[in-house]
Motif scaffolding. Structure first.
Motif, PDB file in Angstrom:
ATOM      1  N   PHE A 128      -2.884   2.872  -0.819  1.00  0.00           N
ATOM      2  CA  PHE A 128      -2.540   3.794   0.024  1.00  0.00           C
ATOM      3  C   PHE A 128      -2.369   5.167  -0.918  1.00  0.00           C
ATOM      4  O   PHE A 128      -2.161   4.986  -1.864  1.00  0.00           O
ATOM      5  CB  PHE A 128      -1.153   3.588   0.737  1.00  0.00           C
ATOM      6  CG  PHE A 128      -1.271   2.509   1.618  1.00  0.00           C
ATOM      7  CD1 PHE A 128      -1.538   2.705   2.903  1.00  0.00           C
ATOM      8  CD2 PHE A 128      -0.771   1.304   1.623  1.00  0.00           C
ATOM      9  CE1 PHE A 128      -1.742   1.708   4.095  1.00  0.00           C
ATOM     10  CE2 PHE A 128      -0.951   0.254   2.349  1.00  0.00           C
ATOM     11  CZ  PHE A 128      -1.230   0.461   3.623  1.00  0.00           C
ATOM     12  N   PRO A 129      -2.797   6.385  -0.445  1.00  0.00           N
ATOM     13  CA  PRO A 129      -2.991   6.498   1.205  1.00  0.00           C
ATOM     14  C   PRO A 129      -4.645   5.919   1.336  1.00  0.00           C
ATOM     15  O   PRO A 129      -5.443   5.760   0.610  1.00  0.00           O
ATOM     16  CB  PRO A 129      -3.109   7.951   1.213  1.00  0.00           C
ATOM     17  CG  PRO A 129      -3.348   8.476  -0.278  1.00  0.00           C
ATOM     18  CD  PRO A 129      -2.614   7.474  -1.172  1.00  0.00           C
ATOM     19  N   LEU A 130      -4.781   5.704   2.731  1.00  0.00           N
ATOM     20  CA  LEU A 130      -6.002   5.322   3.241  1.00  0.00           C
ATOM     21  C   LEU A 130      -7.106   6.442   3.291  1.00  0.00           C
ATOM     22  O   LEU A 130      -6.939   7.430   3.430  1.00  0.00           O
ATOM     23  CB  LEU A 130      -5.965   4.594   4.677  1.00  0.00           C
ATOM     24  CG  LEU A 130      -4.685   3.413   4.822  1.00  0.00           C
ATOM     25  CD1 LEU A 130      -4.754   3.120   6.169  1.00  0.00           C
ATOM     26  CD2 LEU A 130      -5.196   2.168   3.788  1.00  0.00           C
ATOM     27  N   ILE A 172       8.931   7.049  -0.306  1.00  0.00           N
ATOM     28  CA  ILE A 172       7.618   7.424  -0.899  1.00  0.00           C
ATOM     29  C   ILE A 172       7.827   6.811  -2.419  1.00  0.00           C
ATOM     30  O   ILE A 172       6.720   6.437  -2.843  1.00  0.00           O
ATOM     31  CB  ILE A 172       7.487   8.808  -0.873  1.00  0.00           C
ATOM     32  CG1 ILE A 172       6.991   9.442   0.615  1.00  0.00           C
ATOM     33  CG2 ILE A 172       6.357   9.307  -1.919  1.00  0.00           C
ATOM     34  CD1 ILE A 172       7.087  10.889   0.858  1.00  0.00           C
ATOM     35  N   PHE A 173       8.859   7.044  -3.201  1.00  0.00           N
ATOM     36  CA  PHE A 173       8.846   6.870  -4.543  1.00  0.00           C
ATOM     37  C   PHE A 173       9.205   5.416  -4.845  1.00  0.00           C
ATOM     38  O   PHE A 173       8.912   4.907  -5.805  1.00  0.00           O
ATOM     39  CB  PHE A 173       9.922   7.770  -5.203  1.00  0.00           C
ATOM     40  CG  PHE A 173       9.356   9.158  -5.439  1.00  0.00           C
ATOM     41  CD1 PHE A 173       8.507   9.492  -6.233  1.00  0.00           C
ATOM     42  CD2 PHE A 173       9.846  10.168  -4.371  1.00  0.00           C
ATOM     43  CE1 PHE A 173       7.657  10.806  -6.301  1.00  0.00           C
ATOM     44  CE2 PHE A 173       9.231  11.404  -4.337  1.00  0.00           C
ATOM     45  CZ  PHE A 173       8.152  11.730  -5.307  1.00  0.00           C
ATOM     46  N   ALA A 179       7.553   3.136  -2.863  1.00  0.00           N
ATOM     47  CA  ALA A 179       6.205   2.794  -2.671  1.00  0.00           C
ATOM     48  C   ALA A 179       5.316   3.057  -3.756  1.00  0.00           C
ATOM     49  O   ALA A 179       4.463   2.415  -4.378  1.00  0.00           O
ATOM     50  CB  ALA A 179       5.271   3.268  -1.323  1.00  0.00           C
ATOM     51  N   LEU A 216       2.050   0.800  -4.486  1.00  0.00           N
ATOM     52  CA  LEU A 216       1.366   0.654  -3.185  1.00  0.00           C
ATOM     53  C   LEU A 216       0.838   2.051  -2.776  1.00  0.00           C
ATOM     54  O   LEU A 216      -0.335   1.850  -2.288  1.00  0.00           O
ATOM     55  CB  LEU A 216       2.483   0.216  -2.279  1.00  0.00           C
ATOM     56  CG  LEU A 216       3.049  -1.054  -2.277  1.00  0.00           C
ATOM     57  CD1 LEU A 216       4.490  -1.177  -1.211  1.00  0.00           C
ATOM     58  CD2 LEU A 216       1.825  -2.191  -1.998  1.00  0.00           C
ATOM     59  N   LEU A 217       1.204   3.080  -3.369  1.00  0.00           N
ATOM     60  CA  LEU A 217       1.151   4.385  -3.021  1.00  0.00           C
ATOM     61  C   LEU A 217       0.602   5.152  -4.130  1.00  0.00           C
ATOM     62  O   LEU A 217       1.540   5.135  -5.078  1.00  0.00           O
ATOM     63  CB  LEU A 217       1.969   4.825  -2.225  1.00  0.00           C
ATOM     64  CG  LEU A 217       2.015   6.468  -1.817  1.00  0.00           C
ATOM     65  CD1 LEU A 217       0.809   6.658  -0.766  1.00  0.00           C
ATOM     66  CD2 LEU A 217       3.198   6.915  -0.998  1.00  0.00           C
ATOM     67  N   TYR A 276       0.801   8.644  -5.930  1.00  0.00           N
ATOM     68  CA  TYR A 276       1.379   9.824  -5.663  1.00  0.00           C
ATOM     69  C   TYR A 276       0.502  10.773  -6.166  1.00  0.00           C
ATOM     70  O   TYR A 276       0.425  12.045  -5.581  1.00  0.00           O
ATOM     71  CB  TYR A 276       2.542   9.938  -6.942  1.00  0.00           C
ATOM     72  CG  TYR A 276       3.320  11.175  -6.747  1.00  0.00           C
ATOM     73  CD1 TYR A 276       4.154  11.870  -5.705  1.00  0.00           C
ATOM     74  CD2 TYR A 276       3.653  11.802  -7.874  1.00  0.00           C
ATOM     75  CE1 TYR A 276       4.782  12.778  -5.622  1.00  0.00           C
ATOM     76  CE2 TYR A 276       4.186  13.105  -7.825  1.00  0.00           C
ATOM     77  CZ  TYR A 276       4.908  13.598  -6.748  1.00  0.00           C
ATOM     78  OH  TYR A 276       5.569  14.795  -6.755  1.00  0.00           O
ATOM     79  N   PHE A 321       2.247   8.115   3.543  1.00  0.00           N
ATOM     80  CA  PHE A 321       1.806   6.822   3.354  1.00  0.00           C
ATOM     81  C   PHE A 321       0.364   6.381   3.848  1.00  0.00           C
ATOM     82  O   PHE A 321      -0.488   5.751   2.724  1.00  0.00           O
ATOM     83  CB  PHE A 321       2.722   5.713   3.631  1.00  0.00           C
ATOM     84  CG  PHE A 321       2.322   4.271   3.045  1.00  0.00           C
ATOM     85  CD1 PHE A 321       2.821   4.112   1.811  1.00  0.00           C
ATOM     86  CD2 PHE A 321       2.121   3.253   3.812  1.00  0.00           C
ATOM     87  CE1 PHE A 321       2.435   2.772   0.984  1.00  0.00           C
ATOM     88  CE2 PHE A 321       1.956   1.951   3.310  1.00  0.00           C
ATOM     89  CZ  PHE A 321       2.100   1.872   1.855  1.00  0.00           C
ATOM     90  N   ILE A 322       0.086   6.645   4.897  1.00  0.00           N
ATOM     91  CA  ILE A 322      -1.299   6.347   5.491  1.00  0.00           C
ATOM     92  C   ILE A 322      -2.142   7.372   5.235  1.00  0.00           C
ATOM     93  O   ILE A 322      -3.291   7.331   4.640  1.00  0.00           O
ATOM     94  CB  ILE A 322      -0.985   6.293   7.074  1.00  0.00           C
ATOM     95  CG1 ILE A 322      -0.018   5.116   7.347  1.00  0.00           C
ATOM     96  CG2 ILE A 322      -2.382   6.054   7.568  1.00  0.00           C
ATOM     97  CD1 ILE A 322       0.232   5.073   8.939  1.00  0.00           C
TER      98      ILE A 322
END
Lengths: 411, 193
Positions: free
Chosen positions: A4-6, A69-70, A72, A77-78, A80, B48-49
């Motif tokens: 992510f992000p996608l 967010i942080f 993730a 997963l994400l 930054y 996130f998305i």
């Protein structure tokens, strides 16, 4: 690699991806409405200390989103670096903010809440939206008179972590605790000035406070991935690309992109300052290897049609810089094949080459001794594409649209 | 006949009080802390998305540019600030922020309908007339719109979204908005109190 992000347009197609934004917008409008933000008197009450719904919802939402967010990004997963962090233009932001504060207390809304108000039929909301349109129109017509100010005090992607020089976890923890302080002050104010019964907010809120402080603590403990961690996550795939020489672009190919008006080529020269002053490609940016990681933030804000080319004398330092930039998720980065030495060998004049070439030089050292520090004023610094258009090379560069947005919610 | 009249009148009164009851059935707003959590989750999911947060002024801006481009295309092509969005054959609506904005309106409308809060009314302080309220709504809106472009974002796109991802500019902006509003609040209290 973080998922992510996608890359939404790849999954749903260009217009299809907009459906996702439609759904997110729907949820946004829905939540604003159930919070009571469609009613101007409820919003204005914030500024008379009677009701603190505005600050509670806004600060609370920031805390919840920030922690998630942080967490993730900390868990990998994400990414930054791929999410939009509003670039800082300090003074235009502050002056614009003050004007908006005045607009807020006179008009009773901010742009987002006025949309929801108008959608539920509030006449003051509808008129406010009309006013917003007029204000935006006026800005478009007048910004030309003070454009210098509008672009002033630019600091790029500048975060609170950069400002205070502390790690992300500490900022997350401090903001969470500060938020709880704001809620406490707000409730005191609501009780004594607003004469509200605080029991209506439910005792579960105390539990929520404990949970958010613990969650912020967990974010602090997990930490954020370093450049090395980020490289580890992608190294298997990327080392193979290095081994296959997929990412080494021939000088002729770079020159072709330089001649293409649709593409911006940014050469990042990671050599020593002396070498850079002796000779560099026209408009190259000098970034010593040690500073490349910090410089990635700047590169992430460049237009999406930018091709980044890292160059050292040979390829060793450039490859190291490439690893750092890849780990920081900078898109479309390639290495100048054979480095600056190869560039000069291909584009330098016969005279230069025979006069100044060194017979013997170490790995990744400059192979020429130019008599003067002329930088980019040698002809080879700015080769004429028409002259060298017959050059043969294997095309390596494949420009891709980077993941993540190219602008924020205000563009 | 004589007996029919009162019952009919009763019926009318009945219906009348029904609608009144209906209107007063507008559900109360949710607990602000619950709203905060929900908004936080929506904001997180947006980041996130999609990688970007929320916003509103950008969408409104582009909707306006569509009108400008339609009314005066030559003008749009001559103002540098507008060219980026609608110069030549660029379509200003071809942007995610426009769809987010449309979604926001739909979501607000749906919630208003679901919770029986739809209906034309002017929300104002008790001491001013509707016209005064409308005048200040327009003036405030214009200042908001102007300031939002100057600051490159509104409360949602700059303060809320940039705040959550810890941008320095967004936090400075947020303090400025509240400072501006609190500083003036006392002097315009007649509008609201």
């Amino acid at each position: 690699m973080t998922i992510f992000p996608l890359q939404l347009s790849e999954i749903f197609g260009h217009w299809g991806s907009y459906v996702v934004y439609l759904i997110i917008g729907f949820a946004f409008g829905y939540v604003l409405e159930i919070a009571g933000f469609g009613k101007s008197d409820k919003l204005a009450a914030q500024f008379y200390f009677k009701e603190w719904t505005v600050l509670k919802v806004m600060f609370g939402a920031i805390i919840v989103a920030m922690i998630l967010i942080f967490a993730a990004t900390g868990l990998g997963l994400l990414d930054y670096n791929l999410i939009w962090v509003n670039p800082t233009y300090l003074w235009p932001g502050i002056v614009g903010g003050l004007i908006m504060g005045v607009g807020f207390i006179l008009g009773g809304f901010c742009p987002g809440t006025s949309l929801v108000s108008a959608a539920t039929g509030k006449v003051d909301g509808i008129i406010f939206v009309a006013g917003v349109f007029f204000g935006i129109f006026l800005f478009g017509e007048t910004v030309g008179f003070y454009e210098d100010f509008w672009y002033s005090s630019y600091m790029g992607r500048f975060t609170l972590m950069d400002l205070f020089n502390v790690n992300t976890g500490i900022i997350v923890l401090l903001i969470t605790i500060a938020g709880m302080g704001v809620f406490a002050i707000g409730e005191l104010s609501e009780k004594h000035i607003g004469k509200m019964d605080l029991a209506q907010f439910g005792n579960w809120r105390y539990g929520a406070i404990v949970v958010s402080i613990i969650a912020a603590g967990i974010v602090f403990v997990i930490g954020q991935p370093t450049n090395a961690d980020r490289w580890d996550a992608i190294s298997a795939e990327q080392e193979a690309r290095i081994a296959d020489r997929e990412i080494f672009a021939h000088p002729g190919e770079i020159l072709e992109f330089m001649a293409d008006p649709k593409i911006i080529v940014q050469v990042i020269d990671v050599r020593s300052e002396t070498d850079f002053n002796l000779f560099h490609i026209l408009d190259a940016t000098h970034v010593p290897l040690a500073d490349v990681e910090d410089y990635a933030d700047t590169l992430l804000l460049q237009p999406i049609n930018t091709l980044f080319v890292v160059a050292s004398n040979d390829e060793t330092a450039a490859t190291e810089a490439w690893r750092i930039l890849m780990a920081e998720s900078v898109p479309n980065v390639y290495i100048l094949e054979g480095g600056i030495n190869n560039w000069v060998a291909l584009f330098g004049s016969e005279d230069d080459l025979s006069q100044f070439a060194l017979a013997d030089y170490g790995d990744d050292n400059f192979a020429y001794v130019f008599p003067e520090l002329l930088g980019s004023r040698y002809a080879a610094a700015n080769p004429n594409h028409d002259v060298f258009s017959e050059m043969e090379f294997e095309s390596k560069v494949e420009l891709s649209i980077p993941r993540g947005p190219a602008s924020g919610g205000c563009g | 006949m004589a007996t029919a009249n009162p019952s009919m009148e009763q019926n009318i009164t009945q219906t009348h009080s029904d609608t009144q009851q209906e209107a007063s059935q507008a559900k109360p707003y949710v607990n602000p802390y619950l709203a905060a959590i929900l908004l936080g989750v929506v904001l997180f999911l947006a980041f996130f998305i999609t990688g970007s947060g929320l916003g509103a002024s950008g969408g409104l801006n582009r909707l306006l540019v569509v009108v400008e481009d339609f009314v005066a295309p030559g003008h749009v092509d001559n103002v540098p600030y507008l060219i980026d969005m609608a110069g030549g054959d660029k379509n200003p609506l071809d942007s995610w922020i426009v769809f987010l904005t449309i979604g926001t309106v739909l979501g607000g409308f749906f919630s208003g309908w679901q919770n029986k809060r739809l209906g034309f009314e002017t929300v104002k302080g008790p001491r001013i007339s509707k016209t005064t309220r409308w005048f200040f709504a327009f003036l405030g809106g214009a200042l908001m719109g102007y300031g939002a472009r100057l600051a490159r974002g509104c409360t949602s796109g700059q303060a809320l979204s940039g705040g959550a991802v810890l941008s320095v500019g967004s936090w400075a902006f947020m303090f400025a908005v509240f400072a501006g509003a609190y500083a003036l609040a006392y002097f315009v209290r007649r509008l609201w109190l």
